[in-house]
Each structure stands twice: as C-alpha cells, then as structure tokens.
Design a protein around this motif. Structure first.
Motif, PDB file in Angstrom:
ATOM      1  N   PRO A 129       0.073  11.225 -12.965  1.00 18.98           N
ATOM      2  CA  PRO A 129       1.244  10.357 -13.081  1.00 18.98           C
ATOM      3  C   PRO A 129       2.224  10.504 -11.917  1.00 18.98           C
ATOM      4  N   ARG A 130       2.435  11.731 -11.444  1.00 21.76           N
ATOM      5  CA  ARG A 130       3.395  11.929 -10.344  1.00 21.76           C
ATOM      6  C   ARG A 130       3.036  11.062  -9.142  1.00 21.76           C
ATOM      7  N   PHE A 131       1.757  11.014  -8.799  1.00 23.71           N
ATOM      8  CA  PHE A 131       1.401  10.311  -7.565  1.00 23.71           C
ATOM      9  C   PHE A 131       1.039   8.846  -7.802  1.00 23.71           C
ATOM     10  N   LEU A 132       0.685   8.496  -9.013  1.00 23.44           N
ATOM     11  CA  LEU A 132       0.566   7.064  -9.321  1.00 23.44           C
ATOM     12  C   LEU A 132       1.969   6.450  -9.262  1.00 23.44           C
ATOM     13  N   MET A 133       2.950   7.248  -9.654  1.00 22.75           N
ATOM     14  CA  MET A 133       4.337   6.793  -9.566  1.00 22.75           C
ATOM     15  C   MET A 133       4.754   6.627  -8.097  1.00 22.75           C
ATOM     16  N   ARG A 134       4.259   7.503  -7.250  1.00 23.95           N
ATOM     17  CA  ARG A 134       4.531   7.390  -5.812  1.00 23.95           C
ATOM     18  C   ARG A 134       3.926   6.083  -5.266  1.00 23.95           C
ATOM     19  N   VAL A 135       2.715   5.756  -5.727  1.00 22.59           N
ATOM     20  CA  VAL A 135       2.093   4.496  -5.315  1.00 22.59           C
ATOM     21  C   VAL A 135       2.971   3.327  -5.773  1.00 22.59           C
ATOM     22  N   ALA A 136       3.449   3.395  -6.997  1.00 20.15           N
ATOM     23  CA  ALA A 136       4.312   2.324  -7.526  1.00 20.15           C
ATOM     24  C   ALA A 136       5.595   2.222  -6.711  1.00 20.15           C
ATOM     25  N   GLU A 137       6.156   3.363  -6.359  1.00 21.27           N
ATOM     26  CA  GLU A 137       7.400   3.382  -5.589  1.00 21.27           C
ATOM     27  C   GLU A 137       7.211   2.647  -4.256  1.00 21.27           C
ATOM     28  N   LEU A 138       6.101   2.942  -3.578  1.00 15.06           N
ATOM     29  CA  LEU A 138       5.840   2.286  -2.292  1.00 15.06           C
ATOM     30  C   LEU A 138       5.507   0.814  -2.484  1.00 15.06           C
ATOM     31  N   GLU A 139       4.737   0.533  -3.538  1.00 14.39           N
ATOM     32  CA  GLU A 139       4.366  -0.858  -3.818  1.00 14.39           C
ATOM     33  C   GLU A 139       5.610  -1.711  -4.087  1.00 14.39           C
ATOM     34  N   MET A 140       6.615  -1.115  -4.726  1.00 15.94           N
ATOM     35  CA  MET A 140       7.830  -1.868  -5.047  1.00 15.94           C
ATOM     36  C   MET A 140       8.839  -1.841  -3.897  1.00 15.94           C
ATOM     37  N   HIS A 141       8.555  -1.076  -2.865  1.00 13.29           N
ATOM     38  CA  HIS A 141       9.489  -0.981  -1.739  1.00 13.29           C
ATOM     39  C   HIS A 141       9.545  -2.319  -0.997  1.00 13.29           C
ATOM     40  N   PRO A 142      10.746  -2.856  -0.769  1.00 15.49           N
ATOM     41  CA  PRO A 142      10.829  -4.202  -0.182  1.00 15.49           C
ATOM     42  C   PRO A 142      10.228  -4.322   1.225  1.00 15.49           C
ATOM     43  N   LEU A 143      10.129  -3.227   1.946  1.00 18.72           N
ATOM     44  CA  LEU A 143       9.624  -3.353   3.321  1.00 18.72           C
ATOM     45  C   LEU A 143       8.185  -2.863   3.491  1.00 18.72           C
ATOM     46  N   ASP A 144       7.643  -2.234   2.475  1.00 18.28           N
ATOM     47  CA  ASP A 144       6.302  -1.673   2.650  1.00 18.28           C
ATOM     48  C   ASP A 144       5.268  -2.784   2.794  1.00 18.28           C
ATOM     49  N   GLN A 145       4.402  -2.654   3.782  1.00 16.63           N
ATOM     50  CA  GLN A 145       3.431  -3.703   4.075  1.00 16.63           C
ATOM     51  C   GLN A 145       2.020  -3.382   3.603  1.00 16.63           C
ATOM     52  N   ALA A 146       1.778  -2.157   3.152  1.00 19.19           N
ATOM     53  CA  ALA A 146       0.410  -1.786   2.777  1.00 19.19           C
ATOM     54  C   ALA A 146       0.020  -2.439   1.456  1.00 19.19           C
ATOM     55  N   ASP A 147      -1.268  -2.693   1.279  1.00 16.13           N
ATOM     56  CA  ASP A 147      -1.750  -3.216   0.005  1.00 16.13           C
ATOM     57  C   ASP A 147      -2.135  -2.025  -0.868  1.00 16.13           C
ATOM     58  N   ARG A 148      -1.365  -1.810  -1.907  1.00 14.06           N
ATOM     59  CA  ARG A 148      -1.577  -0.596  -2.688  1.00 14.06           C
ATOM     60  C   ARG A 148      -2.221  -0.853  -4.033  1.00 14.06           C
ATOM     61  N   VAL A 149      -2.327  -2.117  -4.397  1.00 15.51           N
ATOM     62  CA  VAL A 149      -2.745  -2.437  -5.755  1.00 15.51           C
ATOM     63  C   VAL A 149      -4.224  -2.106  -6.000  1.00 15.51           C
ATOM     64  N   GLN A 150      -5.088  -2.575  -5.116  1.00 15.90           N
ATOM     65  CA  GLN A 150      -6.519  -2.296  -5.287  1.00 15.90           C
ATOM     66  C   GLN A 150      -6.761  -0.781  -5.277  1.00 15.90           C
ATOM     67  N   GLU A 151      -6.100  -0.105  -4.317  1.00 13.54           N
ATOM     68  CA  GLU A 151      -6.302   1.348  -4.191  1.00 13.54           C
ATOM     69  C   GLU A 151      -5.839   2.106  -5.428  1.00 13.54           C
ATOM     70  N   ALA A 152      -4.783   1.613  -6.049  1.00 14.23           N
ATOM     71  CA  ALA A 152      -4.282   2.307  -7.237  1.00 14.23           C
ATOM     72  C   ALA A 152      -5.410   2.449  -8.250  1.00 14.23           C
ATOM     73  N   GLN A 153      -6.185   1.369  -8.404  1.00 16.18           N
ATOM     74  CA  GLN A 153      -7.270   1.393  -9.377  1.00 16.18           C
ATOM     75  C   GLN A 153      -8.504   2.107  -8.827  1.00 16.18           C
ATOM     76  N   SER A 154      -8.896   1.782  -7.590  1.00 12.45           N
ATOM     77  CA  SER A 154     -10.170   2.304  -7.096  1.00 12.45           C
ATOM     78  C   SER A 154     -10.075   3.727  -6.553  1.00 12.45           C
ATOM     79  N   SER A 155      -8.970   4.106  -5.888  1.00 14.25           N
ATOM     80  CA  SER A 155      -8.933   5.452  -5.295  1.00 14.25           C
ATOM     81  C   SER A 155      -8.049   6.428  -6.052  1.00 14.25           C
ATOM     82  N   HIS A 156      -7.028   5.933  -6.755  1.00  9.47           N
ATOM     83  CA  HIS A 156      -6.100   6.881  -7.377  1.00  9.47           C
ATOM     84  C   HIS A 156      -6.255   6.990  -8.890  1.00  9.47           C
ATOM     85  N   GLY A 157      -7.199   6.237  -9.452  1.00  8.85           N
ATOM     86  CA  GLY A 157      -7.552   6.441 -10.850  1.00  8.85           C
ATOM     87  C   GLY A 157      -6.594   5.882 -11.881  1.00  8.85           C
ATOM     88  N   LEU A 158      -5.866   4.822 -11.541  1.00  8.91           N
ATOM     89  CA  LEU A 158      -4.926   4.242 -12.512  1.00  8.91           C
ATOM     90  C   LEU A 158      -5.612   3.857 -13.824  1.00  8.91           C
TER      91      LEU A 158
END
Ligand code: SF4
Ligand code: SF4
Ligand code: FES
Lengths: 250, 253
Positions: A170-199
C-alpha cells in the motif's frame, strides 16, 4: 501513580526466539517505548529496539503491541489496564534482525522500482507552475512518515511471502497514485500500477488504512481511485471491443 | 527469516466480532430477499399505489397490471421464477461488486483476512487479478444500471402520492433517499464525476461535484447498510399492507 506492569517481549534473531516475560515499572503519562527503554536500562541491556524521534514523526519504532501493528512511541500505556499483559513483538512481515528490530529493505527496494516524477519536457525545476486545487489532492499522501506499518499489515504479503516480488504494498501503490495525480507528471502510471506494482492483488480490505498512524485514507483516496483508473484503461468493454476490432489487425 | 511467532494472531481484543456480525447481517438479509423474491405476491397495494422496490420495475406478464408502471413488456416467466429475477442481477451485481461490500465479504465470508493482523486460512492468494474476481472491475457498469433502477424507484415513490399521503409514502420516500445517497456515494461515481481528472482547475463544476461526492463517499459503509436494511423495511411494510395484515396509517385522505 506508578505500578508494576506485565510485559511479554519477543526476543531472538533470525535463528529463532520467543516471548519472554518481564515485570517492569510503569509511570503515569508513559508510552510503550518508555517502558521498553526502562527494561533496557534495568533488566535487559542488550534488548534491541529501533527508535529516533519519540514524536511519531520518524517512523522508526514500528512494532506490534498486543497483536496490533503500531508505533511504540505513540501507544500510551493508559490504553491498557494495569493488570493487563502487554505483548510486544517485531513486525511480522519483514525479516527479523534482533528482538524488535526488523530488516525493512523490502520497502526500499519497492521504492526504487517506482519511476521518479517526470516533469514536462523543457520545463526546468523552478519553472513548475501548478494550481493549488490540482496539487492539493495528493498532499494527503505526503503526510506519510514511512513507518511501513501498512505494508507490514497488508495480508497480501504478510500472509503470502511469495507475493513480495510482484506487490509494491500500500505505501508504494500510494506513491504511484500520488505521482499519477500530480498535475505536472507526464509518465503513464496506470498500466504499470496493475502489471508491475501488483494493484490487482489488493482486495481493498482496508487494513493499511486501519493501522496508518498518520490516518491517511490509503484505500479510499489512493488505491480505489487507482483501481478505477485501471478499469478506465483495461476493463472498459467498449475500449476493449474497439481494440479487438480495429487495432489488432495492425 | 521472519521472527518466529507460532500464534496466528496476538490480538487480545474481540477482532472476530465485526466479521461475525457482518456475516450474520448479510446472511439474514439474503434469506429475507430470497424469500420475498420467490414469494411472488404482496408486492403491490392497489388502493394507495405502493410498489415495493424489490419488484420495481415489474416487467413480465405475471405482474399485476397496475403494478407494471412501464407495461408488461416481457413474456411470462417459466416455472418458479418471479418478476424480480429480471432486475435482481443488476441490483445484486451493484452491491456485490461495490468496494465496500467487497471488503465486507472478503473479510467476513472468505476470511481474507478475517481482521487486520490475523492470518488468513488460505495457502494461496491472487487477489483480484484473475477470473472470477477480476470481474469486480465491472463495478461502474452496475453503477449505471443501478442508477437507472433508482430513477424508476423515485418515480414509483412520487406516483404513490397520487392517492393521498400515508405512512407508506413516507417509507417509500425515505427509501429512495437512502438509495440515492448510497448510489451517489459509490467510488465509481466519485471517479466518474471528477476523480479521474488530473486538473481540477480546468473543470470547476466537476471539481465541485467530486468534492460533494467525496463527503458522501466517506460514509459509504454506513449508507450501504442503511439503504440495504431500509429496502427490507420498505418491502416488509408494503407486504404487510398488501396482505391486509396491517392497515396503512393515513395522514391525508
Ligand atoms: S486495502 Fe489493499 S493494500 Fe491495503 S491492506 Fe488491504 S489488501 Fe493491502
Ligand atoms: S502510509 Fe501510513 S502506515 Fe504506511 S508507511 Fe506511510 S505513515 Fe506508515
Ligand atoms: S463502491 Fe460501493 S456502490 Fe460503488
């Protein structure tokens, strides 16, 4: 008024160990960490315990008290009855080093696996411009003190060691969410959340939220919104059908 | 190596009580709903136009003509099937895939985990990554379906006022109020309304909606239980009046 309290503390190393009983003085206004320190000073000079700030802000003194994952420095002795035995054990999910001290490197490993903030091309630090309402949402996640009690409690890895490889916790899935919700972040984090981080391993049973000493609504505000974003992208039957019909041919 | 601790948990509080209560509650309500579904009777009070939410909309040939507000569009159902079986898959689907109920039954029925820091009894765990649980991701489609059914319930509640005002009207109204609050507080609803946006500043109306829904969403568990229990209360009231067991308390006419 002080009294003689009953304590049961796990002592040992990665080679084995067990619970040992102690009777130790407890004074008014004390927290569990104070009593552990008194034990160290009076009966068990070699008792290992990790701590730093004694103010619930450094996240070092995570342990389990009467089976509940909590900070030793933020658990008041007044929540226990005077004749109650207080059992103190190290966090279960991480390898023990000695007594109450565990090796939390799993968490640092997972932190490294998350790609860093990616600003828009050509915008240098210092030139970031954001609206208050846009950055506000993820501020809650920045209250995290990295105590790792949430990762320790999450049954995905607590009860299934083999999931550690594929689950960021949860700590680092939350970190992914934090970056995903960041207004300036350009990375695509959604697919990775499921495939690499185990959401997908999270079954939203909210134990991370229950134990977080910063009262961050991890499940409601980070994990579920991420699951919804994944559903947008991966489990929307209309998108799926479109991909099947039109894109697969190429 | 982890610290060797033999006990499944060292918790000393009554951690087993919440999952037990949840299990008992869900079981009781399921039994009630199943009995009422297959009863196929006492769902409509002709005199006061009360229709139980469990039979709304009533769409098949066996519906009482006046209870079928949208006409009897579907043919008679075979065997022991009753009109609610048409809508129940959507209502049940909405609740079963709801983020709150998932937590509730994963803990209470599947014990995964039964409570925090209490070891689960299963040797393997794959979460929601595979069939069938991967289908939980379809929650939003059930949300759309349930919203439609809710609108029909609202229509029913107001339609019932055409003969005057009785206690039944109040019951129907409170019921749709609770159902609406539960449906609006849904996590998918929160996401669709504004949660999916990265820049709230560009969408002030959706930001406002998200803010309001977020407040309701914080009470999603309470609303889930309140609305579920009250649907049963409403149904029971209508059943009692419809069967002539009690008389409706009338305020106007
Ligand atoms: S909500 Fe998800 S991440 Fe949090 S403890 Fe439960 S399974 Fe783990
Ligand atoms: S989210 Fe909460 S429980 Fe998890 S590491 Fe941060 S402060 Fe600790
Ligand atoms: S999350 Fe509970 S109804 Fe959608």
């Amino acid at each position: 008024m002080g009294y003689q309290g009953h304590f049961r503390v796990w002592r040992g190393s990665d080679e084995g160990g067990g619970l040992e009983d102690f009777t130790v003085e407890v004074n008014e206004g004390e927290v569990v960490l104070d009593v552990i320190h008194r034990l160290q000073a009076t009966q068990t000079p070699d008792l290992a315990v990790r701590w730093n700030c004694k103010a619930g802000k450094c996240g070092s003194c995570s342990a389990e008290i009467n089976g509940k994952p909590r900070l030793l420095c933020m658990t008041r002795m007044s929540v226990f009855a005077e004749d109650e035995t207080v059992t103190v054990t190290p966090m279960r999910t991480f390898p023990v080093i000695r007594d109450l001290v565990t090796d939390v490197s799993y968490n640092y490993q997972k932190a490294r696996e998350i790609p860093a903030f990616k600003p828009p091309a050509g915008v240098a630090p210092g030139e970031y411009r954001m609206q208050q309402v846009d950055v506000e949402r993820s501020q809650e996640f920045r209250k995290c003190i990295e105590c790792f009690l949430c990762n320790n409690t999450c049954h995905v890895i607590r009860d299934h060691e083999e999931n550690k490889e594929s689950f960021a916790g949860p700590r680092f899935l939350m970190r992914v969410a934090e970056l995903e919700m960041h207004p300036l972040d350009q990375a695509d984090r959604v697919q990775e959340a499921q495939s690499s981080h185990g959401l997908g391993l999270c079954n939203i049973t909210k134990c991370c939220t229950e134990v977080c000493p910063e009262h961050i609504k991890i499940t409601d505000n980070a994990l579920i919104p991420m699951k919804e974003r994944v559903a947008d992208r991966r489990y929307d039957p209309i998108v799926w059908l479109g991909n099947k019909l039109f894109r697969n041919k190429s | 190596m982890r610290a060797q601790i033999a006990q499944r948990t060292l918790r000393t509080d009554r951690w087993w009580l919440p999952p037990l209560a949840t299990f008992a509650g869900l079981l009781l309500i399921s039994i009630y709903a199943a009995v009422r579904t297959f009863m196929g009777d006492h769902y409509w009070v002709d005199e006061y136009r009360y229709l139980t939410p469990m039979y709304s909309p009533c769409l098949t040939e066996e519906c009482l003509p006046n209870a079928a507000h949208f006409g009897r569009l579907l043919p008679e159902l075979p065997g022991f099937l009753t009109p609610p079986v048409i809508i129940i898959p959507f209502l049940l689907g909405f609740r079963v895939t709801c983020y709150y109920y998932r937590k509730a039954y994963y803990r209470a029925a599947w014990m995964s985990p039964p409570a925090c820091a209490v070891a689960e009894p299963h040797a393997k765990y794959t979460g929601e990554t595979r069939f069938p649980l991967i289908a939980q991701n379809l929650h939003r489609y059930f949300f759309y379906a349930a919203s439609l059914l809710l609108l029909i319930n609202v229509y029913d509640a107001f339609y019932a006022f055409s003969t005057g005002i009785g206690l039944g009207n109040i019951v129907l109204l409170v019921n749709v109020g609770l159902l609406a609050a539960y449906t609006l507080s849904c996590h998918s609803c929160r996401h669709i309304a504004g949660g999916r946006l990265k820049h709230f500043s560009k969408h002030p109306v959706r930001y406002w909606a998200w803010t309001q829904i977020s407040k309701l969403n914080a009470k999603h568990m309470q609303l889930a239980w309140a609305s579920l229990i009250f649907v049963c209360v409403t149904d029971l009231y209508v059943a009692l009046v419809a069967s002539g067991t009690i008389a409706d308390l009338r305020f106007v006419n």
